[in-house]
Design a protein around this motif. Sequence first.
Motif, PDB file in Angstrom:
ATOM      1  N   GLN A 410       0.822  -1.217   0.000  1.00 17.48           N
ATOM      2  CA  GLN A 410       0.000   0.000   0.000  1.00 17.48           C
ATOM      3  C   GLN A 410       0.848   1.256   0.000  1.00 17.48           C
ATOM      4  OE1 GLN A 410      -0.928   2.041   3.281  1.00 17.48           O
ATOM      5  NE2 GLN A 410      -1.459   3.525   1.700  1.00 17.48           N
ATOM      6  N   LEU A 411       1.884   1.296   0.852  1.00 17.89           N
ATOM      7  CA  LEU A 411       2.737   2.483   0.941  1.00 17.89           C
ATOM      8  C   LEU A 411       3.552   2.692  -0.330  1.00 17.89           C
ATOM      9  CD1 LEU A 411       3.909   2.072   4.634  1.00 17.89           C
ATOM     10  CD2 LEU A 411       2.396   3.859   3.749  1.00 17.89           C
ATOM     11  N   ALA A 412       4.046   1.601  -0.915  1.00 19.71           N
ATOM     12  CA  ALA A 412       4.822   1.723  -2.148  1.00 19.71           C
ATOM     13  C   ALA A 412       3.946   2.222  -3.286  1.00 19.71           C
ATOM     14  CB  ALA A 412       5.446   0.373  -2.503  1.00 19.71           C
ATOM     15  N   LEU A 413       2.739   1.702  -3.380  1.00 23.52           N
ATOM     16  CA  LEU A 413       1.826   2.134  -4.440  1.00 23.52           C
ATOM     17  C   LEU A 413       1.449   3.594  -4.269  1.00 23.52           C
ATOM     18  CD1 LEU A 413       0.610   0.694  -6.883  1.00 23.52           C
ATOM     19  CD2 LEU A 413      -1.440   0.266  -5.518  1.00 23.52           C
ATOM     20  N   ALA A 414       1.235   4.016  -3.023  1.00 22.44           N
ATOM     21  CA  ALA A 414       0.899   5.416  -2.752  1.00 22.44           C
ATOM     22  C   ALA A 414       2.030   6.340  -3.178  1.00 22.44           C
ATOM     23  CB  ALA A 414       0.599   5.603  -1.266  1.00 22.44           C
ATOM     24  N   ALA A 415       3.277   5.937  -2.905  1.00 25.96           N
ATOM     25  CA  ALA A 415       4.434   6.772  -3.241  1.00 25.96           C
ATOM     26  C   ALA A 415       4.607   6.933  -4.746  1.00 25.96           C
ATOM     27  CB  ALA A 415       5.697   6.175  -2.630  1.00 25.96           C
ATOM     28  N   GLU A 426       2.574  11.221   0.933  1.00 24.56           N
ATOM     29  CA  GLU A 426       3.449  10.972   2.068  1.00 24.56           C
ATOM     30  C   GLU A 426       2.706  10.960   3.404  1.00 24.56           C
ATOM     31  OE1 GLU A 426       6.920  13.502   1.890  1.00 24.56           O
ATOM     32  OE2 GLU A 426       6.864  13.510  -0.304  1.00 24.56           O
ATOM     33  N   GLY A 427       1.426  11.254   3.363  1.00 22.85           N
ATOM     34  CA  GLY A 427       0.645  11.233   4.594  1.00 22.85           C
ATOM     35  C   GLY A 427       0.228   9.817   4.963  1.00 22.85           C
ATOM     36  N   TYR A 428      -0.149   9.629   6.201  1.00 24.08           N
ATOM     37  CA  TYR A 428      -0.577   8.306   6.651  1.00 24.08           C
ATOM     38  C   TYR A 428      -1.728   8.482   7.623  1.00 24.08           C
ATOM     39  CZ  TYR A 428      -0.430   3.491   8.310  1.00 24.08           C
ATOM     40  OH  TYR A 428      -0.760   2.193   8.622  1.00 24.08           O
ATOM     41  N   ILE A 429      -2.889   7.987   7.246  1.00 25.12           N
ATOM     42  CA  ILE A 429      -4.059   8.029   8.108  1.00 25.12           C
ATOM     43  C   ILE A 429      -4.241   6.634   8.678  1.00 25.12           C
ATOM     44  CG2 ILE A 429      -6.553   8.373   8.173  1.00 25.12           C
ATOM     45  CD1 ILE A 429      -6.179  10.505   6.000  1.00 25.12           C
ATOM     46  N   SER A 430      -4.156   6.541   9.985  1.00 30.46           N
ATOM     47  CA  SER A 430      -4.078   5.246  10.646  1.00 30.46           C
ATOM     48  C   SER A 430      -5.296   4.362  10.371  1.00 30.46           C
ATOM     49  CB  SER A 430      -3.911   5.466  12.153  1.00 30.46           C
ATOM     50  OG  SER A 430      -3.291   4.355  12.757  1.00 30.46           O
ATOM     51  N   ALA A 431      -6.493   4.931  10.390  1.00 32.17           N
ATOM     52  CA  ALA A 431      -7.694   4.120  10.172  1.00 32.17           C
ATOM     53  C   ALA A 431      -7.671   3.464   8.796  1.00 32.17           C
ATOM     54  CB  ALA A 431      -8.945   4.979  10.325  1.00 32.17           C
ATOM     55  N   TYR A 432      -7.179   4.202   7.805  1.00 31.11           N
ATOM     56  CA  TYR A 432      -7.077   3.645   6.451  1.00 31.11           C
ATOM     57  C   TYR A 432      -5.937   2.638   6.373  1.00 31.11           C
ATOM     58  CZ  TYR A 432      -6.004   3.348   1.463  1.00 31.11           C
ATOM     59  OH  TYR A 432      -5.729   2.890   0.194  1.00 31.11           O
ATOM     60  N   THR A 548      -9.286   0.342  -6.540  1.00 32.35           N
ATOM     61  CA  THR A 548      -9.972   1.596  -6.228  1.00 32.35           C
ATOM     62  C   THR A 548      -9.660   2.037  -4.809  1.00 32.35           C
ATOM     63  OG1 THR A 548     -11.761   1.093  -7.772  1.00 32.35           O
ATOM     64  CG2 THR A 548     -12.231   2.713  -6.071  1.00 32.35           C
ATOM     65  N   VAL A 549      -9.677   1.098  -3.866  1.00 31.97           N
ATOM     66  CA  VAL A 549      -9.347   1.425  -2.478  1.00 31.97           C
ATOM     67  C   VAL A 549      -7.911   1.943  -2.383  1.00 31.97           C
ATOM     68  CG1 VAL A 549      -9.003   0.467  -0.158  1.00 31.97           C
ATOM     69  CG2 VAL A 549     -10.999  -0.210  -1.504  1.00 31.97           C
ATOM     70  N   LEU A 550      -6.994   1.310  -3.111  1.00 33.96           N
ATOM     71  CA  LEU A 550      -5.589   1.710  -3.047  1.00 33.96           C
ATOM     72  C   LEU A 550      -5.311   2.967  -3.858  1.00 33.96           C
ATOM     73  CD1 LEU A 550      -3.943  -1.816  -3.312  1.00 33.96           C
ATOM     74  CD2 LEU A 550      -4.014  -0.346  -1.299  1.00 33.96           C
ATOM     75  N   GLN A 551      -6.032   3.152  -4.952  1.00 30.97           N
ATOM     76  CA  GLN A 551      -5.774   4.310  -5.815  1.00 30.97           C
ATOM     77  C   GLN A 551      -6.080   5.625  -5.105  1.00 30.97           C
ATOM     78  OE1 GLN A 551      -8.206   6.490  -7.304  1.00 30.97           O
ATOM     79  NE2 GLN A 551      -6.694   7.628  -8.517  1.00 30.97           N
ATOM     80  N   ILE A 552      -7.110   5.655  -4.291  1.00 30.49           N
ATOM     81  CA  ILE A 552      -7.459   6.912  -3.612  1.00 30.49           C
ATOM     82  C   ILE A 552      -6.438   7.252  -2.543  1.00 30.49           C
ATOM     83  CG2 ILE A 552      -8.936   5.907  -1.813  1.00 30.49           C
ATOM     84  CD1 ILE A 552     -10.822   8.306  -2.224  1.00 30.49           C
ATOM     85  N   GLY A 553      -5.693   6.263  -2.064  1.00 27.13           N
ATOM     86  CA  GLY A 553      -4.644   6.531  -1.080  1.00 27.13           C
ATOM     87  C   GLY A 553      -5.184   6.668   0.326  1.00 27.13           C
ATOM     88  N   SER A 554      -4.325   7.116   1.227  1.00 32.24           N
ATOM     89  CA  SER A 554      -4.659   7.208   2.646  1.00 32.24           C
ATOM     90  C   SER A 554      -5.628   8.364   2.888  1.00 32.24           C
ATOM     91  CB  SER A 554      -3.373   7.405   3.459  1.00 32.24           C
ATOM     92  OG  SER A 554      -3.581   7.178   4.823  1.00 32.24           O
TER      93      SER A 554
END
Length: 588
Positions: A410-415, A426-432, A548-554
């Motif tokens: 998830q983090l690699a895809l977001a970056a 670069e943000g991280y929302i814990s619930a997501y 879709t869940v991963l594309q929108i990001g945190s």
Amino acid sequence: MTWLAAAALTLAAPVWAEANADARFKQIYEQEWAWRNGQSGISTSGEAQPNGSRLDNVDAANQQKRLDYWQKVLTSLDAIDPKQLSAEEQVNYAVYRAQVQNLLAAQQFKQWQMPFNSDSAFWSDLNYVLEGENLRTEKDYRRYLDRLGQVPSYFQQQIANMRDGLARGFTVPRAVLDGRDVSIASVAELKDPTQSSFYKPFEKMPASIAPAQAAKMQEEARQAIAGKVIPAYANLLTFFRDEYVPKARTTLAAEAMPDGKAWYRQQIIEYTTLDLSPDAIHQIGLDQVAKIHAEMVKTMQETGFKGSFADFLHFLRTDPQFYAKTPDELLMRTAWVAKQVDAQLGKEFGRLPRQRFAIVPVSPDIAPYYTSGRGGANSYLVNTYDLPSRPLYNMPALTLHESAPGHSLQLALAAEQKGQPAFRREGYISAYGEGWGLYSEYLGNEMGIYKTPYDRFGYLTYQMWRAARLVVDTGIHHLGWTRQQAIDFMTQNTALSDREIANEVDRYISWPGQALSYELGYLKILELRQKAEQALGSKFDIRHFHDTVLQIGSVPLPVLEQRIDRFIADGGPEPDFGDDCAKPTKAP
């Protein structure tokens, strides 16, 4: 003006307003992000993710400047009508506003006066701040040496902040401080500066740096570590042992601290992105614990074990067959799970990141009180300390959560999503993020990763662990539970080892609210998947949903829900990651 010109102007007005609102919003977040990037120790989630640019001033005066700055940013955001923003910027606005609100709240509650917990601390995070492993040029090494010289001042400011926290009763509870000085002492008591982890970048320097210059910088590093860094840690150790521990508060609950009820409620909002009361969360936890317990009993029966549930937990905690005999054995079993997962990813995802992760043992100086594992875009940390507390039947679930398809993926895809603003990449929302990690454990069932009833029980005990957190966190911080009550609840309901349970309970005590994000995030993602499956029927494609869940990001959970509602309304299409993202993979 002709009626045609007037009509054209009328049609153009909303478009102009949207463009103008987008431009004003973009100016706000780009200026704030640039400013924030120059600050030290600022995180978008409360996680241990300090800024790597420099060791900044963290004293009370500068903390006030941050408070004032974010207050102005929030005022500027409130002057923008989100409805005037484009669809994409409306999502950015929802994410960014929540981010700024949480940063501002942390300043208002003066969380900087408690700059550590039982899981992470400014002094043990310092290696990440200095980013020693990324040094490539002479300029990089010069900057690194300069920051080594800043350590004494940085530590003194943190000590002053902690003294202010002690004075008003805003501290880590005394009950979880035993042994937390080990990571300080590991540096403070060094006799040879070259044995420090801070010297590692100088052991093998790039060939592009002339030998004479390299030797000069190596000597400067030895002097800086011996003359500044080690004494700074020694001073911190004295303060910690002689002043902080004796004066730390004897209460446990977040609500027992100054403004505690409001602060705990804010922690809940930050870590869950939901406005739920502690009592409501506690009840959700109890309901989930009862549900998962029934599944655990059924799985226990599938093993053929004869005895009570408590007997089975004792059997799992003590039988040698469930434990690695060497650190390498634990790491190799972990790697085997990860490779099995690799073979299944194409069936679950249409997009995979280019970034790969390494499996790395947790550093010995923090391992005794560190969690079992932690995943990042480029590494999956596995705790090999005290092997009798690291059952092998838990490793499949842990690996799915921390590496792929969990945090590392998830983090690699977001970056790699260059089209999104930096504050989202670069943000991280814990619930997501933690919700996705726990959902990744659930996917292990569909991917065939849990091979035996014991593996499935390990998965369930991890599910139970996160459900129990809802009960324990709210129990401690809202209902007045003791540390032993929390330990007993975890011991009775999970198959975690005694060490893991003690470490985890101490983490919940010293880090209010964070533990709530996992289960609540997971339940929301699972709910949204079930909603999409029911609405789309035969049109539902699991790869499109996951992408879709991963594309929108945190993002906050309400924002994710809006996105999945649109996914359903659009017929469940494959999302567009943009040209700069990883290319599609082909499912087998």
